[in-house]
Design an enzyme around this catalytic site. Structure first.
Site, PDB file in Angstrom:
ATOM      1  N   ARG A 161       0.829  -1.215   0.000  1.00 39.24           N
ATOM      2  CA  ARG A 161       0.000   0.000   0.000  1.00 39.24           C
ATOM      3  C   ARG A 161       0.861   1.262   0.000  1.00 39.24           C
ATOM      4  O   ARG A 161       0.516   2.277   0.623  1.00 39.24           O
ATOM      5  CB  ARG A 161      -0.961   0.022   1.204  1.00 39.24           C
ATOM      6  CG  ARG A 161      -1.917  -1.127   1.268  1.00 39.24           C
ATOM      7  CD  ARG A 161      -2.888  -1.153   0.087  1.00 39.24           C
ATOM      8  NE  ARG A 161      -3.720  -2.321   0.218  1.00 39.24           N
ATOM      9  CZ  ARG A 161      -3.370  -3.525  -0.262  1.00 39.24           C
ATOM     10  NH1 ARG A 161      -2.253  -3.691  -0.952  1.00 39.24           N
ATOM     11  NH2 ARG A 161      -4.169  -4.559  -0.086  1.00 39.24           N
ATOM     12  N   SER A 235     -10.558  -0.572   3.767  1.00 38.24           N
ATOM     13  CA  SER A 235      -9.711  -0.731   4.962  1.00 38.24           C
ATOM     14  C   SER A 235      -9.173   0.629   5.389  1.00 38.24           C
ATOM     15  O   SER A 235      -8.532   1.314   4.599  1.00 38.24           O
ATOM     16  CB  SER A 235      -8.518  -1.634   4.655  1.00 38.24           C
ATOM     17  OG  SER A 235      -8.987  -2.886   4.229  1.00 38.24           O
ATOM     18  N   GLU A 331      -4.322   3.602   6.205  1.00 39.52           N
ATOM     19  CA  GLU A 331      -4.198   3.371   4.756  1.00 39.52           C
ATOM     20  C   GLU A 331      -4.873   4.532   4.004  1.00 39.52           C
ATOM     21  O   GLU A 331      -4.424   4.961   2.952  1.00 39.52           O
ATOM     22  CB  GLU A 331      -4.891   2.039   4.410  1.00 39.52           C
ATOM     23  CG  GLU A 331      -4.818   1.690   2.946  1.00 39.52           C
ATOM     24  CD  GLU A 331      -5.408   0.310   2.640  1.00 39.52           C
ATOM     25  OE1 GLU A 331      -5.142  -0.662   3.383  1.00 39.52           O
ATOM     26  OE2 GLU A 331      -6.145   0.216   1.650  1.00 39.52           O
TER      27      GLU A 331
END
Ligand SMILES: Cc1cc2nc3c(=O)[nH]c(=O)nc-3n(C[C@H](O)[C@H](O)[C@H](O)COP(=O)(O)OP(=O)(O)OC[C@H]3O[C@@H](n4cnc5c(N)ncnc54)[C@H](O)[C@@H]3O)c2cc1C
Length: 335
Positions: A161, A235, A331
Protein backbone atom coordinates in the site's frame (compact mmCIF):
# COMPACT_ATOMS: atom_id res chain seq x y z
CA UNK A 1 -11.70 27.00 -17.98
CA UNK A 2 -14.80 26.12 -16.04
CA UNK A 3 -14.26 26.57 -12.30
CA UNK A 4 -17.11 26.22 -9.81
CA UNK A 5 -16.99 27.95 -6.45
CA UNK A 6 -18.02 26.82 -2.96
CA UNK A 7 -19.31 23.40 -3.85
CA UNK A 8 -19.98 20.45 -1.56
CA UNK A 9 -17.62 17.47 -1.99
CA UNK A 10 -20.13 15.05 -0.48
CA UNK A 11 -20.80 13.32 -3.81
CA UNK A 12 -17.08 13.15 -4.57
CA UNK A 13 -15.88 10.99 -1.66
CA UNK A 14 -17.03 7.50 -0.76
CA UNK A 15 -17.20 8.36 2.96
CA UNK A 16 -19.90 10.88 1.98
CA UNK A 17 -18.30 13.63 4.07
CA UNK A 18 -19.86 17.03 3.50
CA UNK A 19 -17.06 19.59 3.22
CA UNK A 20 -16.78 22.51 0.81
CA UNK A 21 -14.26 23.16 -1.92
CA UNK A 22 -13.52 26.84 -2.49
CA UNK A 23 -12.80 26.08 -6.17
CA UNK A 24 -13.60 22.92 -8.12
CA UNK A 25 -13.01 21.84 -11.69
CA UNK A 26 -12.43 18.75 -13.80
CA UNK A 27 -9.85 18.15 -16.52
CA UNK A 28 -9.84 15.63 -19.33
CA UNK A 29 -6.39 16.22 -20.83
CA UNK A 30 -2.95 17.53 -19.99
CA UNK A 31 -3.49 20.99 -21.54
CA UNK A 32 -6.60 21.60 -19.44
CA UNK A 33 -4.69 20.45 -16.38
CA UNK A 34 -1.78 22.83 -17.07
CA UNK A 35 -4.20 25.72 -17.56
CA UNK A 36 -6.01 24.95 -14.31
CA UNK A 37 -2.75 24.61 -12.40
CA UNK A 38 -1.85 28.13 -13.55
CA UNK A 39 -4.94 29.35 -11.69
CA UNK A 40 -3.84 27.84 -8.38
CA UNK A 41 -0.85 29.19 -6.42
CA UNK A 42 -0.98 26.23 -3.97
CA UNK A 43 -0.90 22.56 -5.07
CA UNK A 44 -4.48 21.45 -5.75
CA UNK A 45 -6.18 18.40 -4.31
CA UNK A 46 -6.38 15.83 -7.09
CA UNK A 47 -9.44 13.62 -6.92
CA UNK A 48 -10.16 10.33 -8.62
CA UNK A 49 -13.16 8.45 -7.25
CA UNK A 50 -12.60 9.73 -3.69
CA UNK A 51 -12.63 6.18 -2.32
CA UNK A 52 -9.37 6.41 -0.39
CA UNK A 53 -9.64 9.79 1.32
CA UNK A 54 -11.04 11.15 4.55
CA UNK A 55 -11.88 14.84 4.27
CA UNK A 56 -11.58 16.47 7.68
CA UNK A 57 -11.86 20.13 6.62
CA UNK A 58 -13.07 22.48 3.94
CA UNK A 59 -10.60 22.83 1.07
CA UNK A 60 -9.64 26.45 0.79
CA UNK A 61 -7.96 26.08 -2.60
CA UNK A 62 -8.61 24.18 -5.81
CA UNK A 63 -9.94 20.62 -6.13
CA UNK A 64 -9.36 18.99 -9.51
CA UNK A 65 -11.21 15.88 -10.62
CA UNK A 66 -9.30 13.72 -13.05
CA UNK A 67 -11.44 12.77 -16.04
CA UNK A 68 -8.73 11.72 -18.50
CA UNK A 69 -10.28 8.86 -20.48
CA UNK A 70 -9.16 6.32 -23.05
CA UNK A 71 -7.97 2.72 -23.25
CA UNK A 72 -5.66 1.50 -26.01
CA UNK A 73 -3.17 -1.24 -26.82
CA UNK A 74 0.32 0.22 -27.26
CA UNK A 75 2.30 -2.97 -27.81
CA UNK A 76 1.84 -6.71 -28.03
CA UNK A 77 4.13 -9.72 -28.03
CA UNK A 78 3.58 -13.47 -27.76
CA UNK A 79 2.96 -13.43 -24.04
CA UNK A 80 1.77 -9.95 -23.18
CA UNK A 81 -0.43 -7.12 -24.23
CA UNK A 82 0.50 -3.59 -23.10
CA UNK A 83 -2.51 -1.38 -22.50
CA UNK A 84 -2.40 2.35 -21.78
CA UNK A 85 -5.33 3.64 -19.75
CA UNK A 86 -6.34 7.22 -18.99
CA UNK A 87 -6.03 7.99 -15.27
CA UNK A 88 -9.67 9.07 -15.06
CA UNK A 89 -11.04 5.71 -16.22
CA UNK A 90 -12.85 3.84 -13.47
CA UNK A 91 -10.93 0.78 -12.25
CA UNK A 92 -13.59 -1.94 -12.22
CA UNK A 93 -14.97 -1.30 -15.74
CA UNK A 94 -11.35 -1.51 -16.89
CA UNK A 95 -11.07 -4.94 -15.22
CA UNK A 96 -14.25 -6.02 -17.06
CA UNK A 97 -12.79 -4.70 -20.33
CA UNK A 98 -9.72 -6.93 -19.79
CA UNK A 99 -11.86 -9.97 -18.96
CA UNK A 100 -13.84 -9.56 -22.19
CA UNK A 101 -10.60 -9.70 -24.16
CA UNK A 102 -9.05 -12.58 -22.16
CA UNK A 103 -6.27 -10.36 -20.85
CA UNK A 104 -5.25 -11.83 -17.52
CA UNK A 105 -3.70 -10.28 -14.43
CA UNK A 106 -6.28 -7.95 -12.91
CA UNK A 107 -9.09 -10.44 -12.19
CA UNK A 108 -8.21 -10.68 -8.47
CA UNK A 109 -8.48 -6.89 -8.28
CA UNK A 110 -12.14 -6.91 -9.38
CA UNK A 111 -14.57 -4.50 -7.77
CA UNK A 112 -11.97 -2.26 -6.11
CA UNK A 113 -13.54 1.20 -6.29
CA UNK A 114 -11.78 4.27 -7.66
CA UNK A 115 -9.87 5.41 -10.68
CA UNK A 116 -7.04 3.86 -12.67
CA UNK A 117 -4.82 6.87 -11.91
CA UNK A 118 -5.07 6.43 -8.16
CA UNK A 119 -4.37 2.68 -8.30
CA UNK A 120 -0.55 3.05 -8.35
CA UNK A 121 -0.67 5.63 -5.53
CA UNK A 122 -1.07 2.93 -2.92
CA UNK A 123 -0.23 -0.05 -5.11
CA UNK A 124 -3.78 -1.38 -4.76
CA UNK A 125 -3.98 -5.00 -3.81
CA UNK A 126 -6.44 -7.75 -3.00
CA UNK A 127 -6.56 -11.54 -2.88
CA UNK A 128 -2.84 -12.09 -3.34
CA UNK A 129 -2.31 -9.68 -6.27
CA UNK A 130 -1.06 -6.09 -6.33
CA UNK A 131 -1.05 -3.61 -9.16
CA UNK A 132 2.75 -3.82 -9.35
CA UNK A 133 2.31 -7.38 -10.69
CA UNK A 134 0.78 -6.01 -13.90
CA UNK A 135 2.28 -2.54 -13.96
CA UNK A 136 4.50 -1.46 -16.86
CA UNK A 137 4.85 2.33 -16.56
CA UNK A 138 2.94 5.54 -16.00
CA UNK A 139 3.12 9.14 -17.12
CA UNK A 140 2.77 11.86 -14.53
CA UNK A 141 2.81 15.63 -14.66
CA UNK A 142 5.22 16.93 -12.02
CA UNK A 143 3.56 20.15 -10.86
CA UNK A 144 6.57 22.09 -9.57
CA UNK A 145 8.58 21.33 -12.73
CA UNK A 146 5.65 21.68 -15.16
CA UNK A 147 6.94 18.61 -16.99
CA UNK A 148 5.69 15.12 -17.80
CA UNK A 149 7.87 12.21 -16.68
CA UNK A 150 7.61 8.48 -17.30
CA UNK A 151 7.90 6.30 -14.19
CA UNK A 152 8.89 2.65 -14.55
CA UNK A 153 7.85 0.07 -11.95
CA UNK A 154 11.25 0.56 -10.31
CA UNK A 155 10.82 4.33 -10.19
CA UNK A 156 7.47 3.92 -8.43
CA UNK A 157 9.09 2.16 -5.44
CA UNK A 158 5.99 0.06 -4.83
CA UNK A 159 5.53 -1.50 -1.41
CA UNK A 160 2.61 -2.77 0.61
CA UNK A 161 0.00 0.00 0.00
CA UNK A 162 2.90 2.32 -0.77
CA UNK A 163 4.62 4.06 -3.64
CA UNK A 164 6.88 7.01 -4.23
CA UNK A 165 3.72 9.08 -4.87
CA UNK A 166 2.85 8.81 -1.17
CA UNK A 167 6.45 9.72 -0.28
CA UNK A 168 8.85 11.96 -2.20
CA UNK A 169 6.23 12.95 -4.79
CA UNK A 170 3.31 13.42 -2.39
CA UNK A 171 1.09 16.28 -3.63
CA UNK A 172 3.59 17.01 -6.42
CA UNK A 173 2.31 14.88 -9.30
CA UNK A 174 -0.79 14.27 -11.34
CA UNK A 175 -0.84 10.79 -12.83
CA UNK A 176 -2.06 11.12 -16.41
CA UNK A 177 -2.12 7.52 -17.65
CA UNK A 178 -0.98 4.05 -16.65
CA UNK A 179 0.30 1.28 -18.93
CA UNK A 180 -0.36 -2.29 -17.81
CA UNK A 181 1.37 -5.48 -18.96
CA UNK A 182 -1.34 -8.11 -19.10
CA UNK A 183 -0.89 -11.80 -19.72
CA UNK A 184 -2.26 -13.66 -22.71
CA UNK A 185 -1.91 -16.90 -20.74
CA UNK A 186 -3.39 -16.60 -17.26
CA UNK A 187 -1.52 -17.41 -14.07
CA UNK A 188 -4.19 -18.10 -11.48
CA UNK A 189 -3.98 -16.89 -7.88
CA UNK A 190 -6.68 -18.78 -6.04
CA UNK A 191 -5.04 -19.76 -2.77
CA UNK A 192 -5.80 -16.49 -1.01
CA UNK A 193 -8.85 -15.97 1.20
CA UNK A 194 -11.96 -17.90 0.26
CA UNK A 195 -11.44 -17.92 -3.52
CA UNK A 196 -11.13 -21.72 -3.85
CA UNK A 197 -14.19 -22.34 -1.68
CA UNK A 198 -16.17 -19.80 -3.65
CA UNK A 199 -15.11 -21.35 -6.99
CA UNK A 200 -16.19 -24.72 -5.67
CA UNK A 201 -19.50 -23.31 -4.50
CA UNK A 202 -19.98 -21.82 -7.98
CA UNK A 203 -19.37 -25.27 -9.49
CA UNK A 204 -16.49 -24.09 -11.67
CA UNK A 205 -14.82 -27.03 -13.45
CA UNK A 206 -12.52 -25.28 -15.93
CA UNK A 207 -10.76 -22.46 -14.18
CA UNK A 208 -10.78 -19.17 -16.10
CA UNK A 209 -10.25 -15.50 -15.30
CA UNK A 210 -13.96 -14.62 -15.49
CA UNK A 211 -14.73 -17.24 -12.84
CA UNK A 212 -11.94 -15.93 -10.58
CA UNK A 213 -13.28 -12.41 -11.00
CA UNK A 214 -16.83 -13.54 -10.20
CA UNK A 215 -15.61 -15.39 -7.09
CA UNK A 216 -13.76 -12.28 -5.90
CA UNK A 217 -16.83 -10.12 -6.56
CA UNK A 218 -19.11 -12.46 -4.58
CA UNK A 219 -16.72 -12.59 -1.62
CA UNK A 220 -16.27 -8.82 -1.60
CA UNK A 221 -20.02 -8.19 -1.82
CA UNK A 222 -20.65 -10.50 1.13
CA UNK A 223 -17.98 -8.89 3.32
CA UNK A 224 -17.57 -5.24 2.49
CA UNK A 225 -20.13 -2.48 2.94
CA UNK A 226 -21.24 -0.83 -0.32
CA UNK A 227 -20.21 2.86 -0.17
CA UNK A 228 -23.41 3.73 -2.07
CA UNK A 229 -25.32 2.53 1.01
CA UNK A 230 -22.93 3.20 3.93
CA UNK A 231 -20.09 5.69 3.54
CA UNK A 232 -16.64 4.12 3.87
CA UNK A 233 -13.21 3.98 2.23
CA UNK A 234 -12.48 0.27 2.53
CA UNK A 235 -9.71 -0.73 4.96
CA UNK A 236 -8.96 2.28 7.10
CA UNK A 237 -5.70 0.86 8.48
CA UNK A 238 -2.90 -1.19 6.96
CA UNK A 239 -1.93 -4.57 8.34
CA UNK A 240 1.20 -3.85 10.41
CA UNK A 241 4.43 -5.58 9.35
CA UNK A 242 6.64 -6.87 12.14
CA UNK A 243 9.63 -9.21 12.53
CA UNK A 244 9.07 -12.90 13.11
CA UNK A 245 10.81 -12.63 16.52
CA UNK A 246 8.34 -9.94 17.60
CA UNK A 247 5.46 -12.01 16.29
CA UNK A 248 6.57 -15.03 18.34
CA UNK A 249 6.81 -12.94 21.47
CA UNK A 250 3.31 -11.50 20.85
CA UNK A 251 2.03 -15.03 20.24
CA UNK A 252 3.16 -16.06 23.74
CA UNK A 253 0.95 -13.37 25.24
CA UNK A 254 -1.89 -13.64 22.67
CA UNK A 255 -1.92 -17.25 21.36
CA UNK A 256 -4.72 -16.53 18.86
CA UNK A 257 -3.09 -13.51 17.27
CA UNK A 258 -3.37 -13.67 13.47
CA UNK A 259 -0.36 -13.10 11.21
CA UNK A 260 0.70 -14.08 7.68
CA UNK A 261 4.29 -14.71 6.61
CA UNK A 262 5.71 -12.36 3.96
CA UNK A 263 8.26 -13.59 1.41
CA UNK A 264 11.07 -11.86 3.33
CA UNK A 265 10.24 -13.71 6.56
CA UNK A 266 8.55 -10.75 8.23
CA UNK A 267 4.95 -11.08 9.42
CA UNK A 268 1.88 -9.15 8.37
CA UNK A 269 -0.42 -8.88 11.39
CA UNK A 270 -4.18 -8.88 10.85
CA UNK A 271 -5.15 -5.40 12.04
CA UNK A 272 -8.84 -6.37 11.91
CA UNK A 273 -8.29 -9.11 14.52
CA UNK A 274 -6.55 -6.74 16.92
CA UNK A 275 -9.23 -4.06 16.47
CA UNK A 276 -11.91 -6.66 17.12
CA UNK A 277 -10.11 -7.85 20.27
CA UNK A 278 -10.19 -4.27 21.54
CA UNK A 279 -13.98 -4.39 21.27
CA UNK A 280 -14.49 -1.99 18.35
CA UNK A 281 -16.27 -4.22 15.84
CA UNK A 282 -19.85 -2.94 15.46
CA UNK A 283 -19.13 0.12 17.64
CA UNK A 284 -21.04 3.28 16.79
CA UNK A 285 -20.90 6.79 18.19
CA UNK A 286 -23.27 9.23 16.50
CA UNK A 287 -22.91 8.46 12.79
CA UNK A 288 -19.28 7.31 12.98
CA UNK A 289 -18.70 3.61 13.42
CA UNK A 290 -16.61 0.50 13.00
CA UNK A 291 -18.36 -1.90 10.63
CA UNK A 292 -20.10 -4.90 12.22
CA UNK A 293 -18.77 -7.43 9.66
CA UNK A 294 -15.31 -6.00 8.98
CA UNK A 295 -13.50 -4.23 11.82
CA UNK A 296 -10.93 -2.67 9.48
CA UNK A 297 -13.61 -0.59 7.80
CA UNK A 298 -14.74 2.63 9.47
CA UNK A 299 -18.12 3.88 8.34
CA UNK A 300 -20.25 6.98 8.10
CA UNK A 301 -23.86 6.02 8.81
CA UNK A 302 -25.12 9.34 7.49
CA UNK A 303 -23.91 12.68 8.74
CA UNK A 304 -20.62 11.98 10.51
CA UNK A 305 -17.98 14.62 9.99
CA UNK A 306 -14.47 13.77 8.84
CA UNK A 307 -13.21 14.88 12.26
CA UNK A 308 -15.54 12.41 14.01
CA UNK A 309 -14.31 9.52 11.84
CA UNK A 310 -10.72 10.62 12.42
CA UNK A 311 -11.27 10.85 16.17
CA UNK A 312 -12.68 7.29 16.19
CA UNK A 313 -9.59 6.13 14.28
CA UNK A 314 -7.40 7.81 16.93
CA UNK A 315 -9.24 5.95 19.72
CA UNK A 316 -8.80 2.65 17.84
CA UNK A 317 -5.11 3.38 17.25
CA UNK A 318 -4.55 4.12 20.97
CA UNK A 319 -6.38 1.04 22.24
CA UNK A 320 -4.52 -1.32 19.86
CA UNK A 321 -1.23 0.24 20.91
CA UNK A 322 -2.11 -0.12 24.59
CA UNK A 323 -3.22 -3.75 24.35
CA UNK A 324 -0.73 -5.13 21.83
CA UNK A 325 2.06 -2.53 21.75
CA UNK A 326 1.52 -2.37 17.96
CA UNK A 327 1.15 0.94 16.13
CA UNK A 328 -1.45 0.94 13.36
CA UNK A 329 -0.86 3.01 10.25
CA UNK A 330 -3.70 4.60 8.31
CA UNK A 331 -4.20 3.37 4.76
CA UNK A 332 -6.71 6.11 3.95
CA UNK A 333 -5.34 9.55 2.97
CA UNK A 334 -6.43 12.01 5.63
CA UNK A 335 -6.92 15.53 4.26
C1 LIG B 1 -15.50 -0.54 -0.35
C2 LIG B 1 -14.05 -0.28 -0.65
C3 LIG B 1 -13.19 -1.35 -0.86
C4 LIG B 1 -11.83 -1.11 -1.14
N1 LIG B 1 -11.02 -2.18 -1.34
C5 LIG B 1 -9.72 -2.00 -1.61
C6 LIG B 1 -8.86 -3.12 -1.83
O1 LIG B 1 -9.28 -4.26 -1.82
N2 LIG B 1 -7.55 -2.87 -2.09
C7 LIG B 1 -7.04 -1.60 -2.15
O2 LIG B 1 -5.84 -1.46 -2.39
N3 LIG B 1 -7.84 -0.52 -1.96
C8 LIG B 1 -9.15 -0.69 -1.69
N4 LIG B 1 -9.96 0.39 -1.48
C9 LIG B 1 -9.39 1.74 -1.51
C10 LIG B 1 -9.56 2.49 -2.87
O3 LIG B 1 -10.58 1.91 -3.63
C11 LIG B 1 -8.25 2.49 -3.68
O4 LIG B 1 -7.21 3.05 -2.92
C12 LIG B 1 -8.40 3.28 -4.98
O5 LIG B 1 -7.24 3.11 -5.77
C13 LIG B 1 -8.63 4.77 -4.74
O6 LIG B 1 -8.95 5.35 -5.99
P1 LIG B 1 -9.67 6.74 -6.08
O7 LIG B 1 -9.68 7.14 -7.51
O8 LIG B 1 -10.98 6.68 -5.41
O9 LIG B 1 -8.66 7.64 -5.26
P2 LIG B 1 -8.98 8.97 -4.45
O10 LIG B 1 -9.60 8.62 -3.14
O11 LIG B 1 -9.68 9.96 -5.30
O12 LIG B 1 -7.50 9.49 -4.19
C14 LIG B 1 -6.63 8.77 -3.34
C15 LIG B 1 -5.31 9.55 -3.25
O13 LIG B 1 -4.67 9.58 -4.51
C16 LIG B 1 -4.56 10.91 -4.99
N5 LIG B 1 -4.86 10.84 -6.43
C17 LIG B 1 -5.98 10.35 -7.01
N6 LIG B 1 -5.86 10.34 -8.34
C18 LIG B 1 -4.64 10.86 -8.63
C19 LIG B 1 -3.92 11.14 -9.84
N7 LIG B 1 -4.43 10.87 -11.04
N8 LIG B 1 -2.68 11.70 -9.74
C20 LIG B 1 -2.15 11.97 -8.54
N9 LIG B 1 -2.77 11.74 -7.35
C21 LIG B 1 -4.00 11.18 -7.41
C22 LIG B 1 -5.54 11.75 -4.20
O14 LIG B 1 -5.13 13.09 -4.08
C23 LIG B 1 -5.51 11.02 -2.85
O15 LIG B 1 -4.41 11.41 -2.09
C24 LIG B 1 -11.33 0.20 -1.20
C25 LIG B 1 -12.21 1.29 -1.00
C26 LIG B 1 -13.55 1.05 -0.75
C27 LIG B 1 -14.48 2.22 -0.57
Amino acid sequence: MNISENISLRAYNSFGIDVQARYFSAFSDQDQLAELLGFSPAPPLILGGGSNILLTRDIDGLVLKNEIRGVGVVHEDEEHVYVRVGAGEVWHPFVLYCLERDWAGVENLSLIPGSVGAAPMQNIGAYGVEIRDVFHELEAYVIDEQKVYTFSANDCEFGYRESIFKGKYKDRVVILNVTFRLNKKPVFHTSYGDIRNELERMGVKDLNIRAVSQAVISIRQSKLPDPAKIGNAGSFFKNPQISNARFLSLKKKFPDIVGFANYDGSIKLAAAWMIEQCGWKGYRKGDAGCHAKQALVLVNYGNASGKEIYSLSEDIYKSVKKKFGVELEREVNVI
